[in-house]
Design an enzyme around this catalytic site. Structure first.
Site, PDB file in Angstrom:
ATOM      1  N   GLU A  17     -10.939  -4.785  13.262  1.00 15.59           N
ATOM      2  CA  GLU A  17     -11.726  -5.338  12.169  1.00 15.59           C
ATOM      3  C   GLU A  17     -11.727  -6.856  12.279  1.00 15.59           C
ATOM      4  O   GLU A  17     -10.787  -7.453  12.793  1.00 15.59           O
ATOM      5  CB  GLU A  17     -11.141  -4.925  10.816  1.00 15.59           C
TER       6      GLU A  17
ATOM      7  N   CYS B 212      -5.280  -2.335  -1.474  1.00 17.77           N
ATOM      8  CA  CYS B 212      -6.207  -3.392  -1.893  1.00 17.77           C
ATOM      9  C   CYS B 212      -7.149  -2.897  -2.982  1.00 17.77           C
ATOM     10  O   CYS B 212      -7.706  -1.799  -2.885  1.00 17.77           O
ATOM     11  CB  CYS B 212      -7.016  -3.880  -0.700  1.00 17.77           C
TER      12      CYS B 212
ATOM     13  N   ASP C 223      -5.513   1.929   4.589  1.00 10.19           N
ATOM     14  CA  ASP C 223      -6.848   2.318   5.047  1.00 10.19           C
ATOM     15  C   ASP C 223      -6.894   3.522   5.973  1.00 10.19           C
ATOM     16  O   ASP C 223      -7.543   4.523   5.684  1.00 10.19           O
ATOM     17  CB  ASP C 223      -7.509   1.136   5.757  1.00 10.19           C
ATOM     18  N   LYS C 224      -6.266   3.434   7.154  1.00 11.78           N
ATOM     19  CA  LYS C 224      -6.421   4.490   8.156  1.00 11.78           C
ATOM     20  C   LYS C 224      -5.577   5.712   7.838  1.00 11.78           C
ATOM     21  O   LYS C 224      -5.812   6.789   8.384  1.00 11.78           O
ATOM     22  CB  LYS C 224      -6.050   3.966   9.553  1.00 11.78           C
TER      23      LYS C 224
ATOM     24  N   ASP D 142      -3.583  -2.930   7.541  1.00 11.46           N
ATOM     25  CA  ASP D 142      -4.589  -3.857   8.051  1.00 11.46           C
ATOM     26  C   ASP D 142      -4.409  -5.281   7.544  1.00 11.46           C
ATOM     27  O   ASP D 142      -4.664  -6.236   8.267  1.00 11.46           O
ATOM     28  CB  ASP D 142      -5.989  -3.359   7.672  1.00 11.46           C
TER      29      ASP D 142
ATOM     30  N   CYS E  74       0.822  -1.218   0.000  1.00  8.72           N
ATOM     31  CA  CYS E  74       0.000   0.000   0.000  1.00  8.72           C
ATOM     32  C   CYS E  74       0.852   1.263   0.000  1.00  8.72           C
ATOM     33  O   CYS E  74       0.457   2.283  -0.576  1.00  8.72           O
ATOM     34  CB  CYS E  74      -0.893   0.048   1.234  1.00  8.72           C
TER      35      CYS E  74
ATOM     36  N   SER F 202     -13.839  -4.999   8.046  1.00  6.90           N
ATOM     37  CA  SER F 202     -13.078  -4.510   6.911  1.00  6.90           C
ATOM     38  C   SER F 202     -14.028  -4.085   5.812  1.00  6.90           C
ATOM     39  O   SER F 202     -15.140  -4.619   5.680  1.00  6.90           O
ATOM     40  CB  SER F 202     -12.159  -5.621   6.398  1.00  6.90           C
TER      41      SER F 202
END
Length: 574
Positions: free
Chosen positions: A451, A201, A130-131, A88, A56, A477
């Site tokens: 998650e 992702c 993600d975060k 994640d 990522c 998720s």
């Protein structure tokens, strides 16, 4: 390089560059090779979440160099720095996941402190996992200096047995392999093929959901969110982002001018329209909190509920981010929603123009089935629904895209941690009709609101995704599918009803009506409440302990400070 004369009298960097008293400060900049002209220009922080933790983030360093080039060409002085991420996909399914949501606020805090400490005038934030996306945008709103966000890009899809796959296929394959539906060799072949490049992702999971939000909310340049991480065109967007932030300094356009109640509503619309992650119900209220706006999970869910579902994306649909890019990208989604009258087109963006002005020349592509017009959606309502009732007085959230039935009634099977639940699922110690309850995993109780992708994927991999429901005060998720209800509040750790459940209790979930009820007599529930006592966690020191002391409820964004409404000064005006 563009030559400009900048008036630093109202820019924060005057505190470290202007006047005889700042000679020691300037000596540090000379030590790093800056010229006198560069010291006299605006300082632009170029913040990335680059690291070697996961694909990522691995391309962010390259893109940062291009962003710096755009700043320099436009008369600014870029100052690059990095912050953390917790990825994640690697943190999932074990205690490491407790760090994930905590990292969102730590990213925002660390960017804030770096900018405050060095008096930067503007900010470009690049994020991949993600975060890190909401964390970086939260920092922009908190600081309120001219800012441009840029997503690092998605991963290319893997190929397995002739079909596109993502990392979620690997998570679900673990359940199939455990159930005898896949050989060890096939699982190994899949894990080697699923993630073939840099990037986040590829499905409409949390990273791509929040990337689309960055464009819809106005903090990112149009089209910057959808091209895959390995593509060279990302470098062009990064250069343009550098140029754009300098234009924002000149026009004095700040993040809180851009992120308004109407633009937050636009963000919720694009999440609903694309079947996006339930985590948007957490992150949009947190962004609002930084902007001094009350915009709760209920508000997000209500908008998503009435929004037509128009993008056929994984995990519920067929396609991935690369397919969106091939048909014109996020601007096509926004154009479809604008044409359908579902977005506020008059919202200001980082281009200095409105959302409608940015997209007036976008042509909706014919001959494709990735994105549908609002007039003929995949389904007439959005992919995410809010729930309330006796089991969740503060609310809960569920993704309904792909579900054949929106109602589930069953009996509780209770677990006080994700590990206990996963072990039971692995052993198939559950049955059709069970409502698997995972509690004490909320923001305070986890701590960290984990998650549950490993558990939900295992259930789906065992072919039981539609035969059981799962509820938790933790999160799911963006890749989760099935009847999975998260963010149940109040959480168990503060005495919420989910903490009072017992095995065999009857639970009714009706996503059509927006209801989640516990069928237990009031007197019995009151007796359980009187007997309930708080639990200690294993986190009694360190960053996760600190987070547990500060964090607020999920329906308000699980934030860790009072927010802009309590602000007595704004950094941008120091």
């Amino acid at each position: 390089m563009l030559t400009r004369r900048w008036d630093k009298s109202k820019l924060p960097s005057r505190h470290v560059t202007v006047g005889p008293a700042r000679a020691p400060h300037r000596s540090y900049y000379y030590a790093m090779g800056l010229t006198e002209d560069e010291i006299n220009q605006p300082f632009v922080g170029v913040a990335t979440c680059w690291n070697e933790a996961a694909p990522c983030n691995i391309a962010l360093n390259r893109q940062a160099q291009s962003a710096k080039k755009g700043v320099s060409e436009s008369g600014g002085t870029p100052r690059e720095f990095t912050t953390i991420t917790v990825t994640d996909g690697i943190a999932m399914g074990h205690q490491g996941m407790k760090s994930s949501l905590v990292s969102r606020d730590l990213i925002a805090d660390s960017v804030e402190l770096t900018v405050r400490g060095h008096c930067y005038d503007a900010l470009i934030g690049l994020a991949g996992c993600d975060k890190s996306l909401p964390g970086m945008m939260m920092a922009m709103l908190r600081l309120n200096i001219p800012s441009v966000f840029m997503y690092g890009g998605s991963i290319l899809p893997g190929k397995f047995q002739g079909r596109d796959v993502t990392v979620v296929d690997v998570f679900e394959a673990v359940g199939r392999q455990a159930a005898g539906g896949m050989t060890d060799a096939e699982l190994h072949e899949l894990e080697c093929a699923a993630c073939p490049s840099a990037g986040a992702c590829g499905g409409q999971f949390t990273a791509n959901t929040m990337a689309m939000v960055s464009e819809a909310i106005g903090l990112a340049l149009p089209g910057s969110a959808d091209s895959p991480a390995p593509y060279e065109e990302r470098d062009r967007f990064a250069v343009d982002s550098g140029r754009a932030v300098m234009n924002l300094i000149e026009q004095n356009i700040r993040p809180r001018d851009i992120v308004t109640l109407k633009s937050l509503q636009n963000a919720a619309v694009i999440v609903g329209a694309t079947g996006g992650s339930t985590n948007a119900g957490l992150h949009l209220p947190a962004l609002a909190h930084e902007a001094g706006i009350r915009f709760t999970m209920d508000d997000v869910a209500e908008i998503m509920r009435r929004t037509p579902y128009i993008a056929d994306l994984k995990p519920s649909g067929k396609y991935v981010a690369l397919d969106v890019h091939k048909v014109g990208g996020v601007p096509v989604v926004i154009k479809a929603l604008l044409d359908g009258g579902l977005l506020h087109g008059d919202c200001l963006t980082v281009t200095g123009r409105t959302l409608a002005e940015n997209h007036k020349d976008v042509v909706f592509p014919a001959g494709q089935d990735v994105i549908y017009p609002v007039s003929s959606p995949i389904s007439p309502t959005g992919g995410v629904v809010g729930l309330k009732g006796s089991l969740a007085p503060d609310g809960a959230i569920v993704k309904v895209t792909g579900l054949r039935s929106l109602r589930f009634e069953g009996t509780a099977l209770c677990f006080d941690s994700e590990e206990e639940a996963f072990a039971a699922v692995e052993a198939r110690a559950y049955k059709p009709g069970d409502v698997i309850v995972i509690r004490y995993e909320g923001p305070k109780g986890g701590p960290g609101m984990r998650e549950m992708l490993s558990t939900t994927s295992a259930i789906y991999g065992q072919g039981m995704g539609e035969q059981v429901a799962l509820i938790t005060d933790g999160r799911f998720s963006g890749a989760t599918r099935g009847f999975c209800i998260g963010h149940v509040g109040p959480e168990a750790a503060v005495g919420g009803p989910i903490g009072l459940l017992k095995d065999g209790d009857r639970i009714v979930i009706d996503a059509d009506k927006g209801v989640i009820d516990l069928i237990v007599p009031d007197a019995e529930l009151a007796a359980r409440k009187a007997a309930w006592t708080p639990r200690r966690t294993d986190y009694n020191a360190g960053a996760i302990w600190k987070y547990a002391q500060l964090v607020g409820p999920a329906h308000l964004g699980a934030t860790t400070h009072p927010g802009t409404v309590a602000e007595s000064h704004c950094y941008a005006d120091i």
